[in-house]
Design a protein around this motif. Structure first.
Motif, short mmCIF file in Angstrom:
data_model
loop_
_atom_site.label_atom_id
_atom_site.label_comp_id
_atom_site.label_asym_id
_atom_site.label_seq_id
_atom_site.Cartn_x
_atom_site.Cartn_y
_atom_site.Cartn_z
N LYS A 39 7.91 -4.02 5.71
CA LYS A 39 8.85 -2.95 5.38
C LYS A 39 8.05 -1.69 5.04
CE LYS A 39 12.65 -1.67 2.32
NZ LYS A 39 13.46 -1.19 3.45
N SER A 40 8.39 -0.58 5.68
CA SER A 40 7.69 0.68 5.45
C SER A 40 8.69 1.80 5.20
CB SER A 40 6.81 1.04 6.66
OG SER A 40 5.89 0.01 6.95
N ARG A 41 8.28 2.74 4.34
CA ARG A 41 9.10 3.91 4.02
C ARG A 41 8.22 5.15 4.04
NH1 ARG A 41 13.83 2.49 1.24
NH2 ARG A 41 13.93 4.59 0.36
N ALA A 42 8.77 6.28 4.47
CA ALA A 42 8.02 7.53 4.47
C ALA A 42 8.98 8.69 4.28
CB ALA A 42 7.24 7.71 5.78
N GLU A 43 8.48 9.76 3.67
CA GLU A 43 9.27 10.98 3.51
C GLU A 43 8.36 12.19 3.61
OE1 GLU A 43 12.58 11.85 0.43
OE2 GLU A 43 10.85 12.98 -0.31
N SER A 44 8.74 13.13 4.46
CA SER A 44 8.07 14.43 4.56
C SER A 44 9.08 15.48 4.10
CB SER A 44 7.64 14.72 6.00
OG SER A 44 6.81 13.69 6.51
N GLY A 100 0.84 -1.19 0.00
CA GLY A 100 0.00 0.00 0.00
C GLY A 100 0.87 1.24 0.00
N ALA A 101 0.46 2.28 -0.70
CA ALA A 101 1.26 3.50 -0.78
C ALA A 101 0.36 4.69 -1.08
CB ALA A 101 2.33 3.38 -1.86
N PHE A 102 0.81 5.88 -0.65
CA PHE A 102 0.12 7.11 -1.04
C PHE A 102 1.12 8.23 -1.21
CE2 PHE A 102 -0.03 7.80 3.63
CZ PHE A 102 0.39 9.13 3.70
N ALA A 103 0.72 9.24 -1.99
CA ALA A 103 1.54 10.43 -2.22
C ALA A 103 0.64 11.65 -2.15
CB ALA A 103 2.25 10.35 -3.56
N TYR A 104 1.05 12.64 -1.36
CA TYR A 104 0.28 13.87 -1.18
C TYR A 104 1.17 15.06 -1.48
CZ TYR A 104 -2.08 17.73 1.27
OH TYR A 104 -2.66 18.93 1.60
N LYS A 118 13.26 11.41 6.37
CA LYS A 118 12.91 10.11 5.80
C LYS A 118 12.93 9.05 6.90
CE LYS A 118 15.25 11.49 1.55
NZ LYS A 118 16.35 11.18 0.61
N PHE A 119 12.02 8.09 6.79
CA PHE A 119 11.94 6.98 7.73
C PHE A 119 11.94 5.68 6.95
CE2 PHE A 119 9.71 10.62 9.51
CZ PHE A 119 10.27 10.73 10.77
N ASP A 120 12.71 4.71 7.43
CA ASP A 120 12.80 3.40 6.81
C ASP A 120 12.70 2.36 7.93
OD1 ASP A 120 13.25 1.21 5.23
OD2 ASP A 120 14.99 2.05 4.21
N HIS A 121 11.63 1.55 7.93
CA HIS A 121 11.34 0.66 9.05
C HIS A 121 11.17 -0.77 8.58
CE1 HIS A 121 8.84 -1.30 12.18
NE2 HIS A 121 9.50 -0.50 13.01
N ASN A 122 11.82 -1.70 9.30
CA ASN A 122 11.61 -3.13 9.12
C ASN A 122 11.13 -3.71 10.44
OD1 ASN A 122 12.74 -4.20 6.36
ND2 ASN A 122 14.19 -2.64 7.03
N SER A 129 4.79 4.28 2.06
CA SER A 129 4.54 2.97 1.47
C SER A 129 4.81 1.90 2.52
CB SER A 129 5.41 2.73 0.24
OG SER A 129 6.79 2.62 0.61
N THR A 130 4.09 0.81 2.42
CA THR A 130 4.32 -0.33 3.32
C THR A 130 4.09 -1.62 2.55
OG1 THR A 130 3.74 -1.30 5.47
CG2 THR A 130 1.93 -0.38 4.16
#
Length: 250
Positions: free
Chosen positions: A201-206, A173-177, A223-227, A192-193
């Motif tokens: 695995k999840s990634r995010a960027e503000s 799943g992912a989104f972009a705003y 940026k965040f990168d999570h496992n 995204s996850t």
């Protein structure tokens, strides 16, 4: 599946898209670059960069991303590398009768030298929808099934390191705003996850970007990168705060 293969795939996609875009005039690409250098008791070299490309055609909406992070420290004459990460992804969205409704295909590859994995890769397909897009903001999301490929580092009782394959079905799943703050500034948020049985695995960027002059902008990002499942004493969450110069090529 090594980085050179994925990089070649992404580069080919960008080249092919660019060839089409010469007629369509819908291909855009920008590059990001940031450096940190220190000297004295501690010598540090840090560099991060990204290449982002987007394409809008009559039936397709495509995105390509290539990112890298590198950091080297030298303390008391001892030199060590403390960060070495490479990431590549590509997503193709096929537009249906309603152009805001699409079917997507996605592929990504990550090689992080200091993670629990030798590499992580994902392919996925499913539904993509642009919920809205106007002069002020836009929002779109993707969701669908996929398959992940990964080699995890494991250490036996004698201290020998080897890799174990962890491949399996995931749901991506992912989104972009995007929000336009002013004529020269914008805010973007992406997430995204990939949820699987072995690991999520999840990634995010503000990020906030502001134009400096012409095609040159400054971008401040977190940026965040999570496992969810890591090995040994490694952290689940990696964070990165950056201030980069961004140049829009076309």
């Amino acid at each position: 599946m090594k980085l050179s293969t994925i990089s070649a795939f992404v580069a080919f996609g960008i080249f092919a898209s660019g060839a089409q875009a010469q007629d369509e005039d819908t291909f855009t690409m920008d590059g990001e670059l940031g450096f940190i250098f220190t000297s004295g008791n501690t010598e540090t070299t840090s560099a991060n960069g990204a290449l982002n490309a987007k394409q809008e055609l009559e039936q397709w909406s495509n995105e390509y991303t290539l990112k890298a992070l590198y950091k080297k420290d030298k303390v008391d004459g001892v030199e060590t590398t403390s960060a070495d990460k490479k990431f590549a992804s590509a997503q193709a969205n096929y537009k249906l009768e309603n152009k805001d409704h699409r079917l997507f295909g996605f592929a990504s590859y990550e090689d992080d030298r200091f993670s629990s994995f030798d590499y992580q890769a994902t392919i996925a397909a499913g539904w993509n929808q642009k919920l809205w897009s106007d002069d002020t903001s836009s929002f779109e999301y993707s969701i669908g099934p996929g398959y992940s490929f990964a080699d995890r580092f494991v250490t036996d009782s004698e201290g020998n390191v080897s890799t174990v394959s962890e491949n399996g079905v995931v749901v991506r799943g992912a989104f972009a705003y995007k929000y336009i703050i002013s004529d020269s500034a914008k805010f973007t948020q992406s997430f995204s996850t990939e949820v699987g049985a072995d690991n999520t695995k999840s990634r995010a960027e503000s990020a906030i970007s502001a134009k400096i002059a012409g095609g040159l902008s400054m971008k401040v990002a977190v940026k965040f990168d999570h496992n969810s499942d890591v090995t040994g004493t490694r952290e689940n969450l990696d964070t990165e705060t950056s201030v980069n110069l961004v140049y829009t090529f076309f």
